[in-house]
Scaffold this motif. Structure first.
Motif, PDB file in Angstrom:
ATOM      1  N   THR A   1      -7.308   8.047   2.793  1.00 19.85           N
ATOM      2  CA  THR A   1      -7.733   9.248   3.514  1.00 19.85           C
ATOM      3  C   THR A   1      -9.085   9.057   4.190  1.00 19.85           C
ATOM      4  O   THR A   1      -9.407   9.757   5.143  1.00 19.85           O
ATOM      5  N   ASP A   2      -9.879   8.097   3.685  1.00 16.03           N
ATOM      6  CA  ASP A   2     -11.181   7.819   4.283  1.00 16.03           C
ATOM      7  C   ASP A   2     -11.094   6.795   5.405  1.00 16.03           C
ATOM      8  O   ASP A   2     -12.116   6.383   5.964  1.00 16.03           O
ATOM      9  N   GLY A   3      -9.856   6.370   5.722  1.00 13.53           N
ATOM     10  CA  GLY A   3      -9.670   5.411   6.801  1.00 13.53           C
ATOM     11  C   GLY A   3      -9.821   3.960   6.395  1.00 13.53           C
ATOM     12  O   GLY A   3      -9.658   3.064   7.232  1.00 13.53           O
ATOM     13  N   VAL A   4     -10.123   3.699   5.125  1.00 16.28           N
ATOM     14  CA  VAL A   4     -10.314   2.332   4.647  1.00 16.28           C
ATOM     15  C   VAL A   4      -8.964   1.690   4.348  1.00 16.28           C
ATOM     16  O   VAL A   4      -8.107   2.295   3.701  1.00 16.28           O
ATOM     17  N   ARG A   5      -8.783   0.468   4.790  1.00 14.53           N
ATOM     18  CA  ARG A   5      -7.537  -0.271   4.568  1.00 14.53           C
ATOM     19  C   ARG A   5      -7.463  -0.721   3.111  1.00 14.53           C
ATOM     20  O   ARG A   5      -8.424  -1.288   2.579  1.00 14.53           O
ATOM     21  N   GLN A   6      -6.325  -0.477   2.476  1.00 14.79           N
ATOM     22  CA  GLN A   6      -6.151  -0.787   1.064  1.00 14.79           C
ATOM     23  C   GLN A   6      -4.978  -1.745   0.874  1.00 14.79           C
ATOM     24  O   GLN A   6      -3.985  -1.676   1.587  1.00 14.79           O
ATOM     25  N   TYR A   7      -5.112  -2.617  -0.134  1.00 10.92           N
ATOM     26  CA  TYR A   7      -4.034  -3.542  -0.468  1.00 10.92           C
ATOM     27  C   TYR A   7      -3.220  -2.942  -1.606  1.00 10.92           C
ATOM     28  O   TYR A   7      -3.713  -2.751  -2.718  1.00 10.92           O
ATOM     29  N   ALA A   8      -1.940  -2.616  -1.327  1.00 10.48           N
ATOM     30  CA  ALA A   8      -1.056  -1.995  -2.317  1.00 10.48           C
ATOM     31  C   ALA A   8       0.018  -2.954  -2.808  1.00 10.48           C
ATOM     32  O   ALA A   8       0.880  -2.569  -3.599  1.00 10.48           O
ATOM     33  N   GLY A   9      -0.027  -4.204  -2.363  1.00 10.11           N
ATOM     34  CA  GLY A   9       1.042  -5.145  -2.655  1.00 10.11           C
ATOM     35  C   GLY A   9       1.269  -5.405  -4.129  1.00 10.11           C
ATOM     36  O   GLY A   9       2.402  -5.369  -4.609  1.00 10.11           O
ATOM     37  N   GLU A  10       0.192  -5.671  -4.874  1.00  8.83           N
ATOM     38  CA  GLU A  10       0.365  -5.970  -6.294  1.00  8.83           C
ATOM     39  C   GLU A  10       0.944  -4.773  -7.034  1.00  8.83           C
ATOM     40  O   GLU A  10       1.825  -4.920  -7.890  1.00  8.83           O
ATOM     41  N   GLU A  11       0.464  -3.570  -6.730  1.00  6.40           N
ATOM     42  CA  GLU A  11       0.973  -2.341  -7.357  1.00  6.40           C
ATOM     43  C   GLU A  11       2.470  -2.198  -7.115  1.00  6.40           C
ATOM     44  O   GLU A  11       3.252  -1.945  -8.041  1.00  6.40           O
ATOM     45  N   LEU A  12       2.908  -2.384  -5.861  1.00  5.43           N
ATOM     46  CA  LEU A  12       4.318  -2.204  -5.509  1.00  5.43           C
ATOM     47  C   LEU A  12       5.200  -3.283  -6.117  1.00  5.43           C
ATOM     48  O   LEU A  12       6.299  -3.006  -6.596  1.00  5.43           O
ATOM     49  N   ILE A  13       4.725  -4.512  -6.098  1.00  2.00           N
ATOM     50  CA  ILE A  13       5.518  -5.615  -6.641  1.00  2.00           C
ATOM     51  C   ILE A  13       5.661  -5.485  -8.151  1.00  2.00           C
ATOM     52  O   ILE A  13       6.760  -5.670  -8.707  1.00  2.00           O
ATOM     53  N   ALA A  14       4.566  -5.141  -8.834  1.00  3.00           N
ATOM     54  CA  ALA A  14       4.628  -4.967 -10.287  1.00  3.00           C
ATOM     55  C   ALA A  14       5.581  -3.832 -10.653  1.00  3.00           C
ATOM     56  O   ALA A  14       6.386  -3.948 -11.589  1.00  3.00           O
TER      57      ALA A  14
ATOM     58  N   LYS B   1      15.564  -4.463  -5.535  1.00  2.00           N
ATOM     59  CA  LYS B   1      14.689  -3.413  -5.003  1.00  2.00           C
ATOM     60  C   LYS B   1      13.890  -3.980  -3.842  1.00  2.00           C
ATOM     61  O   LYS B   1      13.341  -5.072  -3.921  1.00  2.00           O
ATOM     62  N   LYS B   2      13.840  -3.222  -2.774  1.00  2.00           N
ATOM     63  CA  LYS B   2      13.146  -3.650  -1.562  1.00  2.00           C
ATOM     64  C   LYS B   2      11.774  -2.998  -1.458  1.00  2.00           C
ATOM     65  O   LYS B   2      11.586  -1.828  -1.814  1.00  2.00           O
ATOM     66  N   ILE B   3      10.818  -3.754  -0.947  1.00  2.00           N
ATOM     67  CA  ILE B   3       9.510  -3.208  -0.577  1.00  2.00           C
ATOM     68  C   ILE B   3       9.339  -3.452   0.915  1.00  2.00           C
ATOM     69  O   ILE B   3       9.280  -4.602   1.365  1.00  2.00           O
ATOM     70  N   GLY B   4       9.306  -2.397   1.690  1.00  2.00           N
ATOM     71  CA  GLY B   4       9.187  -2.517   3.137  1.00  2.00           C
ATOM     72  C   GLY B   4       7.860  -3.120   3.552  1.00  2.00           C
ATOM     73  O   GLY B   4       6.823  -2.908   2.905  1.00  2.00           O
ATOM     74  N   HIS B   5       7.868  -3.864   4.642  1.00  2.36           N
ATOM     75  CA  HIS B   5       6.666  -4.588   5.091  1.00  2.36           C
ATOM     76  C   HIS B   5       5.498  -3.661   5.408  1.00  2.36           C
ATOM     77  O   HIS B   5       4.344  -4.063   5.293  1.00  2.36           O
ATOM     78  N   SER B   6       5.787  -2.419   5.765  1.00  4.92           N
ATOM     79  CA  SER B   6       4.714  -1.494   6.150  1.00  4.92           C
ATOM     80  C   SER B   6       3.956  -0.918   4.954  1.00  4.92           C
ATOM     81  O   SER B   6       2.935  -0.257   5.129  1.00  4.92           O
ATOM     82  N   LYS B   7       4.446  -1.170   3.743  1.00  3.79           N
ATOM     83  CA  LYS B   7       3.847  -0.555   2.559  1.00  3.79           C
ATOM     84  C   LYS B   7       2.759  -1.405   1.901  1.00  3.79           C
ATOM     85  O   LYS B   7       1.968  -0.898   1.115  1.00  3.79           O
ATOM     86  N   PHE B   8       2.715  -2.705   2.206  1.00  3.20           N
ATOM     87  CA  PHE B   8       1.801  -3.590   1.491  1.00  3.20           C
ATOM     88  C   PHE B   8       0.338  -3.257   1.741  1.00  3.20           C
ATOM     89  O   PHE B   8      -0.496  -3.360   0.845  1.00  3.20           O
ATOM     90  N   PHE B   9       0.041  -2.861   2.965  1.00  4.26           N
ATOM     91  CA  PHE B   9      -1.329  -2.487   3.309  1.00  4.26           C
ATOM     92  C   PHE B   9      -1.304  -1.050   3.817  1.00  4.26           C
ATOM     93  O   PHE B   9      -0.572  -0.727   4.740  1.00  4.26           O
ATOM     94  N   GLN B  10      -2.104  -0.211   3.187  1.00  2.00           N
ATOM     95  CA  GLN B  10      -2.093   1.214   3.492  1.00  2.00           C
ATOM     96  C   GLN B  10      -3.497   1.673   3.850  1.00  2.00           C
ATOM     97  O   GLN B  10      -4.486   1.030   3.499  1.00  2.00           O
TER      98      GLN B  10
ATOM     99  N   VAL C   1      -1.576  -0.320 -11.521  1.00  2.00           N
ATOM    100  CA  VAL C   1      -2.564  -1.271 -11.010  1.00  2.00           C
ATOM    101  C   VAL C   1      -3.458  -0.587  -9.989  1.00  2.00           C
ATOM    102  O   VAL C   1      -4.676  -0.770  -9.967  1.00  2.00           O
ATOM    103  N   GLY C   2      -2.838   0.223  -9.155  1.00  2.00           N
ATOM    104  CA  GLY C   2      -3.591   0.931  -8.121  1.00  2.00           C
ATOM    105  C   GLY C   2      -3.818   0.060  -6.897  1.00  2.00           C
ATOM    106  O   GLY C   2      -3.673  -1.166  -6.931  1.00  2.00           O
ATOM    107  N   ASN C   3      -4.162   0.691  -5.793  1.00  2.00           N
ATOM    108  CA  ASN C   3      -4.486  -0.036  -4.573  1.00  2.00           C
ATOM    109  C   ASN C   3      -5.854  -0.683  -4.702  1.00  2.00           C
ATOM    110  O   ASN C   3      -6.752  -0.152  -5.355  1.00  2.00           O
TER     111      ASN C   3
END
Length: 503
Positions: A150-163, A138-147, A457-459
């Motif tokens: 809606t409030d414009g705040v940068r979020q880390y989604a890497g652990e959620e996606l990898i798990a 299963k692939k996780i694209g590089h653009s998905k790790f940091f999202q 896990v969530g972002n």
């Protein structure tokens, strides 16, 4: 009698300095030796969550390969500090005895990149990550790790996606999309091959299924496609699809106009569960203003403009929204809102089908009025029976028509997307002028079942404390109390110490 003043400039000061060195130097040596860090971020961005650790314990008997298409040491550069959460996640995973982390640049090790994507359907780009377990990749694209939220705040989604990816691969199969066969449908090895490859690139296992022959829906089936049938499905297949929908399954029906004898009663029975019914017709556009170009770049009545109603964004009662993002892409010129060779579909009145009270339905493709507000599409009967022929020829021209719908049963979780043509995904028929509806068909799969499952896990994001002031005067007062007064006191204290240090 004068009081004796304590002098810190002599022996006592020396003793205090020695004590400080005796305390802090060993502590620093110990900390340096064990290299122990403490994650002080509110969301614990640099530490695996308990849920992820629990998953890793449950899968400790399985060998897991993680391939990161980037050199990990580059994360330690000063300009890469924002990537540190992903760095620490990978480091902690690599510490597990059953996990092997391999980091490489895809252009420096093309053979390994090819091994991860032998058919060239997934794609391997710098910064992508691949999880491999149980022969499932299963692939996780590089653009998905940091999202960005809606409030414009940068979020880390890497652990959620990898798990989530580890959980999927450890299960032994990717989420399955099955295309039904046995009724004259178009094939994923024929005219739908390109579309099937697009689905595979989004981490779906795409297969064909003769449901009447197999007699059961595979356990990993997340979406069942019926694409371009020329005959009705069997009663057994109808019952299996209805049961699948009742258990929260997702269906995608792309049904072309076709000149058959009689109606698709069993297909209609499945659609009735979602409050939809087929129109047995083919629709063309009579107004040159709304006609689009075909594959030969010639204006055609069979290719015409449509709109994508906004669904949940325009109606507070609706929770789902399949079209707003696409409309934004259409508005900036990325895609064209068009359709070709469609049949229309009609809502069943709410009092005429079971489950209406908890079924949400909304059109997602609709014909477009001309500048005067008139609808200029023409309906001609095709297939069906005498009743449907009369409806198609006498009632469905020059009026609002729907060519696509979504329907969602909020009780069972069952979902359906209906589009009245396969030409928008058929590599032998598709044209640039219908690119918007092609993307709608592709995007709808994420709504039917997101291959990036939510693990729980969530972002993770930083949280900040802030104060709100009613005016500048109040803000100035707080700044004086918090910053200026302590600074004055500190300066005063230093001045007194300097004056009295040798007294």
């Amino acid at each position: 009698m004068n009081k004796k003043k304590l002098n810190f400039s002599g022996t006592i000061a020396f003793v205090l300095a020695i004590l400080v060195l005796m305390i802090f130097v060993p502590i620093n040596l110990i900390v340096s030796y064990y290299d122990k860090g403490f994650d002080m971020t509110p969301a614990k961005k640099y530490t695996l969550s308990e849920k992820t650790v629990e998953l890793l314990e449950q899968t400790s008997d399985k060998h897991i390969d993680i391939y990161f298409l980037y050199k990990l040491e580059k994360f330690q550069r000063a300009d890469a500090s924002e990537l540190l959460p992903l760095y620490h996640t990978l480091q902690q995973l690599d510490e597990r005895s059953n996990i092997t982390l391999t980091c490489f640049e895809p252009d420096e090790n093309a053979a390994l990149a090819k091994e991860l994507d032998p058919e060239g359907t997934i794609g391997t780009a710098r910064g992508d990550l691949f999880i491999k377990c149980n022969n499932v990749v299963k692939k996780i694209g590089h653009s998905k790790f940091f999202q960005q939220g809606t409030d414009g705040v940068r979020q880390y989604a890497g652990e959620e996606l990898i798990a989530a990816a580890i959980s999927t691969c450890a299960s032994g199969s990717l989420p399955g999309i099955y295309f039904l066969t046995g009724h004259g449908e178009k094939s994923i090895t024929g005219s739908l091959e390109t579309y099937a490859r697009q689905l595979k690139s989004n981490d779906y296992d795409v297969q064909e299924l003769d449901l009447d022959k197999e007699g059961a829906i595979p356990s990993n089936a997340k979406i069942i496609y019926l694409a371009g049938p020329q005959e009705d499905i069997t009663v057994k297949e109808k019952d299996l699809l209805c049961e699948y929908a009742d258990n929260g399954g997702s269906l995608s029906f792309l049904i072309d106009p076709c000149d058959t004898e009689g109606r698709f009663y069993n297909i209609e029975a499945v659609m009735e569960k979602f409050g939809l019914i087929l129109d047995y017709n083919i629709v063309t556009e009579t107004s040159p203003a709304n006609q689009l170009q075909d594959r030969d770049s010639k204006q055609s009545e069979n290719f015409f403009r449509v709109e994508y109603p906004a669904g949940g964004q325009s109606n507070d009662e609706f929770t789902e929204d399949l079209t707003s993002d696409l409309n934004e892409l259409v508005s900036n010129g990325s895609y064209i809102a068009g359709i070709s060779y469609p049949r229309s579909v009609t809502e069943i009145p709410e009092d005429s089908f079971p489950g209406a009270a908890y079924t949400e339905r909304s059109t997602i493709i609709r014909n477009l009025a001309d500048d005067s507000g008139a609808y200029t599409t023409k309906s001609k009967s095709m297939g069906g029976d005498d009743i449907t022929a009369q409806q198609a020829d006498e009632m469905l021209s020059g009026m609002v028509l729907d060519f696509g719908y979504y329907s969602y049963n909020k009780t069972s979780g069952g979902k359906m997307v209906f589009i009245g043509t396969t030409s928008i995904i058929d590599q032998d028929m598709i044209a640039v002028s219908v690119s918007g509806t092609q993307m709608l068909a592709l995007f709808s799969n994420t709504w039917l079942y997101d291959s990036d499952i939510q693990f729980g896990v969530g972002n993770k994001l930083n949280s900040y404390d802030y104060m709100i002031f009613k005016d500048s005067k109040e803000a100035t007062s707080v700044m004086v109390i918090v910053y200026i007064i302590p600074a004055i006191l500190a300066i005063f204290g230093i001045a007194v110490w300097i004056k009295r240090r040798n007294s």
